[in-house]
Design a protein around this motif. Structure first.
Motif, PDB file in Angstrom:
ATOM      1  N   MET A 223      34.519  41.932  33.257  1.00 52.13           N
ATOM      2  CA  MET A 223      35.830  42.080  32.648  1.00 52.13           C
ATOM      3  C   MET A 223      36.009  41.095  31.504  1.00 52.13           C
ATOM      4  O   MET A 223      37.100  40.622  31.247  1.00 52.13           O
ATOM      5  N   ASP A 224      34.917  40.754  30.812  1.00 52.43           N
ATOM      6  CA  ASP A 224      34.970  39.740  29.774  1.00 52.43           C
ATOM      7  C   ASP A 224      35.976  40.145  28.702  1.00 52.43           C
ATOM      8  O   ASP A 224      35.877  41.190  28.094  1.00 52.43           O
ATOM      9  N   GLY A 225      36.952  39.262  28.485  1.00 53.80           N
ATOM     10  CA  GLY A 225      37.945  39.533  27.464  1.00 53.80           C
ATOM     11  C   GLY A 225      39.022  40.505  27.887  1.00 53.80           C
ATOM     12  O   GLY A 225      39.860  40.861  27.073  1.00 53.80           O
ATOM     13  N   SER A 226      39.043  40.953  29.121  1.00 54.24           N
ATOM     14  CA  SER A 226      40.034  41.923  29.562  1.00 54.24           C
ATOM     15  C   SER A 226      41.385  41.250  29.710  1.00 54.24           C
ATOM     16  O   SER A 226      41.504  40.186  30.308  1.00 54.24           O
ATOM     17  N   ALA A 227      42.410  41.888  29.166  1.00 57.07           N
ATOM     18  CA  ALA A 227      43.777  41.391  29.283  1.00 57.07           C
ATOM     19  C   ALA A 227      44.437  42.072  30.479  1.00 57.07           C
ATOM     20  O   ALA A 227      44.423  43.298  30.595  1.00 57.07           O
ATOM     21  N   VAL A 228      44.987  41.265  31.358  1.00 51.45           N
ATOM     22  CA  VAL A 228      45.664  41.779  32.549  1.00 51.45           C
ATOM     23  C   VAL A 228      47.143  41.438  32.443  1.00 51.45           C
ATOM     24  O   VAL A 228      47.496  40.304  32.103  1.00 51.45           O
ATOM     25  N   PRO A 229      48.037  42.410  32.706  1.00 45.71           N
ATOM     26  CA  PRO A 229      49.469  42.111  32.645  1.00 45.71           C
ATOM     27  C   PRO A 229      49.824  40.939  33.552  1.00 45.71           C
ATOM     28  O   PRO A 229      49.383  40.878  34.704  1.00 45.71           O
ATOM     29  N   ALA A 230      50.632  40.022  33.034  1.00 51.70           N
ATOM     30  CA  ALA A 230      51.013  38.842  33.814  1.00 51.70           C
ATOM     31  C   ALA A 230      51.763  39.233  35.075  1.00 51.70           C
ATOM     32  O   ALA A 230      51.584  38.612  36.126  1.00 51.70           O
ATOM     33  N   TRP A 231      52.586  40.292  34.994  1.00 55.42           N
ATOM     34  CA  TRP A 231      53.362  40.708  36.163  1.00 55.42           C
ATOM     35  C   TRP A 231      52.455  41.222  37.275  1.00 55.42           C
ATOM     36  O   TRP A 231      52.770  41.089  38.459  1.00 55.42           O
ATOM     37  N   ILE A 271      35.692  31.686  49.790  1.00 57.28           N
ATOM     38  CA  ILE A 271      36.139  32.933  49.170  1.00 57.28           C
ATOM     39  C   ILE A 271      36.650  32.689  47.757  1.00 57.28           C
ATOM     40  O   ILE A 271      36.347  33.445  46.831  1.00 57.28           O
ATOM     41  N   ALA A 272      37.419  31.600  47.594  1.00 63.21           N
ATOM     42  CA  ALA A 272      37.939  31.273  46.269  1.00 63.21           C
ATOM     43  C   ALA A 272      36.801  31.024  45.279  1.00 63.21           C
ATOM     44  O   ALA A 272      36.857  31.462  44.126  1.00 63.21           O
ATOM     45  N   THR A 273      35.757  30.338  45.738  1.00 62.80           N
ATOM     46  CA  THR A 273      34.617  30.037  44.873  1.00 62.80           C
ATOM     47  C   THR A 273      33.869  31.306  44.486  1.00 62.80           C
ATOM     48  O   THR A 273      33.487  31.498  43.323  1.00 62.80           O
ATOM     49  N   VAL A 274      33.656  32.197  45.460  1.00 67.47           N
ATOM     50  CA  VAL A 274      32.947  33.445  45.187  1.00 67.47           C
ATOM     51  C   VAL A 274      33.753  34.341  44.253  1.00 67.47           C
ATOM     52  O   VAL A 274      33.207  34.938  43.311  1.00 67.47           O
ATOM     53  N   LEU A 275      35.059  34.459  44.479  1.00 64.13           N
ATOM     54  CA  LEU A 275      35.898  35.288  43.619  1.00 64.13           C
ATOM     55  C   LEU A 275      35.934  34.740  42.190  1.00 64.13           C
ATOM     56  O   LEU A 275      35.939  35.498  41.223  1.00 64.13           O
ATOM     57  N   ALA A 276      35.966  33.413  42.068  1.00 58.75           N
ATOM     58  CA  ALA A 276      35.945  32.801  40.737  1.00 58.75           C
ATOM     59  C   ALA A 276      34.617  33.088  40.041  1.00 58.75           C
ATOM     60  O   ALA A 276      34.567  33.258  38.819  1.00 58.75           O
ATOM     61  N   TRP A 277      33.546  33.151  40.838  1.00 56.99           N
ATOM     62  CA  TRP A 277      32.220  33.481  40.297  1.00 56.99           C
ATOM     63  C   TRP A 277      32.199  34.922  39.781  1.00 56.99           C
ATOM     64  O   TRP A 277      31.744  35.201  38.665  1.00 56.99           O
ATOM     65  N   VAL A 278      32.734  35.849  40.581  1.00 59.13           N
ATOM     66  CA  VAL A 278      32.681  37.275  40.244  1.00 59.13           C
ATOM     67  C   VAL A 278      33.680  37.636  39.151  1.00 59.13           C
ATOM     68  O   VAL A 278      33.342  38.341  38.193  1.00 59.13           O
ATOM     69  N   LEU A 279      34.926  37.168  39.281  1.00 61.90           N
ATOM     70  CA  LEU A 279      35.990  37.605  38.387  1.00 61.90           C
ATOM     71  C   LEU A 279      36.184  36.724  37.161  1.00 61.90           C
ATOM     72  O   LEU A 279      36.609  37.207  36.113  1.00 61.90           O
TER      73      LEU A 279
END
Length: 338
Positions: A223-231, A271-279
């Motif tokens: 998702m490099d550079g993907s903009a996600v709505p803040a809401w 889990i937080a570390t793995v998710l930070a790695w993936v996302l």
């Protein structure tokens, strides 16, 4: 069979809670990088969850009369205290060090059960805590940022003590005739936490316009550079990382035990570390992977502990510890509850 199913359900809920809590960071970080103050994100998280749980609070309004101390304690310790002290600590010491100290909570819970409540603790639960804390040290790579700041360390320790309060208070009243419904406790705890954090975070100074924009999920391979709505990110933090996390966490404590649920909660950091790695594309080193595996082993050992014979009183270890006393017996640490 009944005890085994109850323990399995409790373990599943504890894992769901760890996943939900662990997912808060990857959603909060883009909001913070977009310009929101960390304390404002915490306030939005707790206040939004309190708003969602308002109908539940109204339904269980009798708790205000029956369990006022429990509700205030849960709000002050399990909601506001953990958040405020943790964020204050990371302003002075490295995040990894603060996280490791906060997750000393399972060991502190064992100390509470053994020396304050004067109840026996299974060796498996103790071993599980040792392994989980050791593995967690590898996950957060505590050696990469060791700095001695007495105030910062004390703030992190305060967060750990509040985390103990979460586990101890989550189990309060679970063995009484008039049980304190966990959903009601969570609802009022969030309301109390919102009031406290409003004073600390001062949300009236927040740039509310940022919530109408978007945040970048920088560094993600997919998702490099993907903009996600803040809401949308805020919705995840409120509904999943707070409401779902607290509900599944508190119920899991009642099905397992404070100390066992506490060890499983250590998976949150993994889990937080793995998710930070993936996302978010944050690099995961070999020691972190090994540490995560050690945390898993520790959690498995702790939750699988069962005494060989019935005991006259509940033993700290797992929900199965009291199964021999009756098919519907529930473990109550007098604690409970993060």
């Amino acid at each position: 069979m009944h005890a085994s199913q109850g323990r399995s359900a409790g373990l599943g809920l504890a894992l769901a809670s760890a996943f939900a809590f662990g997912g808060s960071g990857v959603a909060a970080k883009p909001l913070i990088e977009a310009g929101l103050d960390p304390l404002h994100v915490v306030w939005l998280r707790v206040a939004g969850a309190a708003l969602v749980m308002l109908p539940v609070a109204w339904r269980h309004r009798d708790l205000l009369r029956r369990k006022p101390a429990l509700l205030v304690g849960f709000g002050l310790l399990a909601v506001a205290g953990v958040q405020a002290f943790y964020f204050a600590s990371i302003s002075r010491i490295p995040v990894g060090v603060a996280l490791l100290i906060e997750y000393l909570a399972p060991a502190l819970v064992l100390g509470w059960v053994r020396f304050v409540q004067r109840r026996p603790v299974t060796r498996a639960a103790a071993l599980g805590v040792v392994l989980a804390v050791g593995g967690l040290a590898c996950v957060v790579q505590v050696w990469s940022g060791l700095t001695f700041d007495l105030v910062g360390l004390l703030l992190a320790l305060a967060a750990a003590c509040c985390q103990v309060g979460y586990f101890v208070l989550s189990d309060q009243g679970s063995d009484e005739a008039e049980r304190a419904d966990p959903l009601g406790v969570i609802a009022y705890g969030l309301l109390v936490g919102t009031l406290v954090l409003t004073v600390v975070a001062r949300p009236w100074g927040m740039d509310w316009a940022l919530l109408g924009g978007s945040a970048e999920m920088d560094g993600s391979a997919e998702m490099d550079g993907s903009a996600v709505p803040a809401w949308l990110l805020l919705g995840w933090i409120v509904l999943i990382a707070t409401v779902l996390a607290y509900v599944t966490g508190v119920i899991s404590v009642r099905r397992l035990s404070p100390q066992v649920a506490g060890v499983v909660a250590c998976l949150e950091a993994v889990i937080a570390t793995v998710l930070a790695w993936v996302l978010l594309g944050e690099h995961l080193d070999a020691p972190q992977i090994i540490g995560g595996a050690v945390v898993l082993v520790g959690a498995f050992i702790a939750q699988s502990s069962t005494p060989k014979a019935p005991l006259p009183g509940p033993v700290a270890g797992s929900a199965a510890d009291v199964a021999a006393a009756g098919p519907d017996a529930e473990l109550s640490s007098g604690r409970t509850g993060p």
